[in-house]
Every structure is written in C-alpha cells, then in structure tokens.
Design an enzyme around this catalytic site. Structure first.
Site, mmCIF file in Angstrom:
data_model
loop_
_atom_site.group_PDB
_atom_site.id
_atom_site.type_symbol
_atom_site.label_atom_id
_atom_site.label_comp_id
_atom_site.label_asym_id
_atom_site.label_seq_id
_atom_site.Cartn_x
_atom_site.Cartn_y
_atom_site.Cartn_z
ATOM 1 N N LYS A 40 107.334 -20.440 111.212
ATOM 2 C CA LYS A 40 106.214 -19.585 110.773
ATOM 3 C C LYS A 40 105.408 -19.129 111.988
ATOM 4 O O LYS A 40 105.532 -19.709 113.077
ATOM 5 C CB LYS A 40 105.329 -20.378 109.816
ATOM 6 C CG LYS A 40 104.735 -21.643 110.444
ATOM 7 C CD LYS A 40 104.136 -22.568 109.406
ATOM 8 C CE LYS A 40 103.545 -23.808 110.061
ATOM 9 N NZ LYS A 40 103.083 -24.783 109.082
ATOM 10 N N TYR A 265 80.866 -14.075 134.514
ATOM 11 C CA TYR A 265 79.856 -13.720 133.513
ATOM 12 C C TYR A 265 78.886 -14.880 133.274
ATOM 13 O O TYR A 265 79.285 -16.038 133.195
ATOM 14 C CB TYR A 265 80.525 -13.396 132.173
ATOM 15 C CG TYR A 265 81.166 -12.029 132.112
ATOM 16 C CD1 TYR A 265 80.412 -10.869 132.270
ATOM 17 C CD2 TYR A 265 82.529 -11.910 131.872
ATOM 18 C CE1 TYR A 265 81.011 -9.617 132.196
ATOM 19 C CE2 TYR A 265 83.134 -10.666 131.787
ATOM 20 C CZ TYR A 265 82.365 -9.519 131.953
ATOM 21 O OH TYR A 265 82.957 -8.298 131.874
#
Ligand SMILES: *Cc1c(COP(=O)(O)O)cnc(C)c1O
Length: 373
Positions: A40, A265
């Site tokens: 999956k 940042y």
C-alpha cells in the site's frame, strides 16, 4: 541515466536485492505460514510496481493495498495468479471493478459483505474475499455485534468464497504489551466459532512485528510491510532486517560564517565559533521533515555532521566545520539515510516512526533501483 543522476539534487537508491532477502528472511521465520506483502501507499514510498515485481519474483503470491485505485494500477503489471487484496474493501458501488481487474476485497462491515454477496448472486457465481474482524484496534473490520449477526446467519456470506478471516494487531512492535495476547485470544475465539461452520477456514493475523511475536501469531498468511522495507520490527531490539533505502543529497555550496552568525529561517541556530556551513539540496518538500531542524544528522565520508538551522523547503544546512574541505565541493554527495543513519534513526530524530519517513520520500529524488526485475 548517468547524466540525469548528475543533475539531480538528491539520489534515492532502493535495493531490491535487500528487499528480496528480507522477504526470504520473513518467510523462513514464518515456517509453514505463507508470507504476503503490504505494498500500500506505493510500497511505503518505495515504488509499488518495482517492489511488487521483485517480491513476486521471490515467490510472493499475496499483495495487500489499501485502496481499489492502487490495486487497479498495480494489476496492469502483476499476473492474475498473484492475489491483490484491497484492505479498505470496495468503494460503495464499485464492486464490479474488483471482478474486472481480478482484485479481492477485504470486507470490513456487513454492508460491504452484502454488496459483495449481491454481486455474486447477480452473476450466479462465487466471489472471493477476505473478511476482517476487529479484535480490539477499533479501526477496521466487523464489530462484535456484526460478527454475532454473521454467526447467527451464515447465509449473509452465501456466494462469498471466504479465503481468509483476518484481523490486525495494534501494538505488535511492543512485545510486552498485554494487548497482543488479548487480541490473539479474541482472534482464536472468533476462528473457533467460525470453523464450526467453515472447517477449512484460513486465517491472517500478523503484520511485520506480529511475525516476531512467535508462531502462535502466524496462522496461515502474514502481511508484513515495514520490515520488508528495512524498518526495525521489534522496539528496543537490534533489527535483523537489511536496509533497503539509501538517500544522498548534493552539496550546492559552502560558506564560512563568523561566531555569532545565525543560520536559516527564524535564526534557530547560532554559531558559537567561526564555522563552515554546507547547503544541501533536500528539504521538507522532499519529505525531509521540518521536525529534523537542529536535530537531524548527515554523514560525509563516514563522518557525522549535524544539521543546523531550520529545514527549508528545498535545502538543509550542515555544520561541516570538522570535515576535510576537499570533501566539500559543489556536487559532492552527503549521506542522509545510510547504514550509519538508518530509517529508524532518522525517524527517532524527527520524532516519528520509520513508516512516516519512508512514505514521505519525495518525488524530486532521482530514483535508482538495484536489481530491478
Ligand atoms: C499496513 C498494514 C499491514 C502491514 O503492516 P506493517 O506494520 O508495515 O508490517 C498489515 N495489515 C494491515 C491491516 C495493515 O493496515
């Protein structure tokens, strides 16, 4: 191919030989029980088609996906004698597509059972399915009340060829959790009741970690995913699985910064001494999770270097002050997932599990499959 690899910001190597070795290992561990595979979510981000083909070449005959759409795209590449099970069952009204594509639903409710039975009766045939029973995880499968309704009226599954009854463990990676034994007992009780009506009924119970709980947990068919892909199956124990994934990012540039300068940042890291910083072209848009900011690591020629500053969308920054400068040229590869920093270690640094690291692996990586079938 070589040229493309040179151009790519990062390289993801998926070792299908190691994957196949992991499959063989789990199959050996299972003894007489059969080893299937959960593929999956694009085989946990590794590529459902190449992964499934490699597993089938190794003898796997039972593939599990979550959704019908995944099964349909996989079926085009996988011979019909290999079962593809859809764990969510059929989307309402799409039962006929399972027949068309030769896929088998896992039926999780009386409604799903009724829709599948109706199709079987309409076609005057018998249709295969797995029926899932909830033994305590409270996520998928027949509830206790629904199970009782089935036990009281076996005509509910007329026309359905019940290939396996399955259930799923909630805590299998923690071998000491009492929930494992409770779920096992509940599952055995369910099977005992069902076998009064269906004496040859087969069962499927274990995911990767369940296989390591011992042969009581094996039944007829196991559904490992994570361990095949190199994630450690047992919490707190050394992993017997081979690593399948290797991730390397490329240095774009390096710079010297003075003591006191900040990186990235929000200036979450500040140099306490003059430092050399390397910028590498992998970021959170590539699934290199932002939660690795200031706690992830990379390796350059075997030397561990800390990630400093926040993870950006497209880049990370490494403190490479202690790395030989000749290793730090633009284009040099740094190891992000490697034997010295496994998927499980990265997951721990990021505050998550290996499953999420793998399923987050990004689309920008240049992918290379070792021993593709
Ligand atoms: C995902 C899944 C598996 C595989 O689990 P792993 O822990 O990756 O081995 C097996 N069964 C079900 C029902 C699942 O949802």
């Amino acid at each position: 191919m070589q040229q493309e690899a040179g151009r790519a910001g990062a390289l993801l190597t998926i070792d299908l030989k190691a994957l196949r070795a992991n499959f063989r290992y789990l199959q050996a561990r299972l003894g007489r029980a059969v080893c299937g595979a959960a593929v999956k979510a694009d085989a946990y981000g590794l590529g459902a088609i190449p992964v499934s083909k490699a597993l089938v070449a190794e003898g796997c005959r039972h593939l599990f996906v979550a959704q019908l759409e995944e099964a349909i795209s996989l079926r085009a590449h996988i011979a019909r004698d290999v079962a593809i099970y859809v764990m969510h069952g059929s989307p309402v009204g799409y039962e006929a597509e399972f027949v068309e594509y030769g896929c088998t639903p896992v039926l999780n409710s009386l409604d799903q059972i009724a829709a599948w039975r109706n199709l079987a009766q309409e076609r005057m045939t018998s249709l295969p399915a797995i029926i899932q029973i909830d033994t305590g995880m409270a996520r998928m499968g027949l509830s206790q009340a629904e199970l009782r309704a089935w036990l009281n009226d076996f005509s509910l599954t007329d026309g359905i060829d019940v290939q396996y009854v399955m259930s799923h463990l909630a805590c299998a990676e923690d071998q000491l959790d009492p929930m494992n034994g409770m779920q096992l007992q509940a599952f055995k009780n369910v099977l005992a009741q069902l076998r009064l009506q269906f004496p040859n009924l087969k069962a499927s119970f274990s995911n990767s970690s369940g296989i390591f709980l011992g042969s009581d947990y094996h039944f007829d068919l196991a559904r490992p995913g994570a361990a095949l892909y190199g994630v450690a199956p047992v919490a707190g124990q050394e992993s017997p699985m081979q690593s399948v994934v290797q991730l390397q990012g490329r240095i774009i540039q390096t710079r010297e910064i003075p003591m006191g300068a900040s990186v990235g940042y929000s200036k979450t890291w500040r140099a306490t001494q003059p430092s050399r910083i390397a910028t590498v072209s992998v970021g959170y848009a590539d699934g290199w999770l932002r939660s690795l900011s200031n706690c992830g690591v990379a390796h350059i020629a075997g030397v561990e270097v800390p990630m400093v500053g926040n993870v950006s969308m497209d880049t990370i920054t490494l403190n490479v002050s202690h790395v030989a400068p000749e290793l730090l040229y633009p284009g040099a590869l740094v190891d992000l997932i490697c034997p010295d920093n496994t998927v499980d270690q990265v997951a721990k640094q990021a505050g998550t599990i290996g499953y999420e690291i793998l399923t987050s692996l990004g689309p920008r990586y240049q992918r290379h499959y070792v021993d593709e079938v």
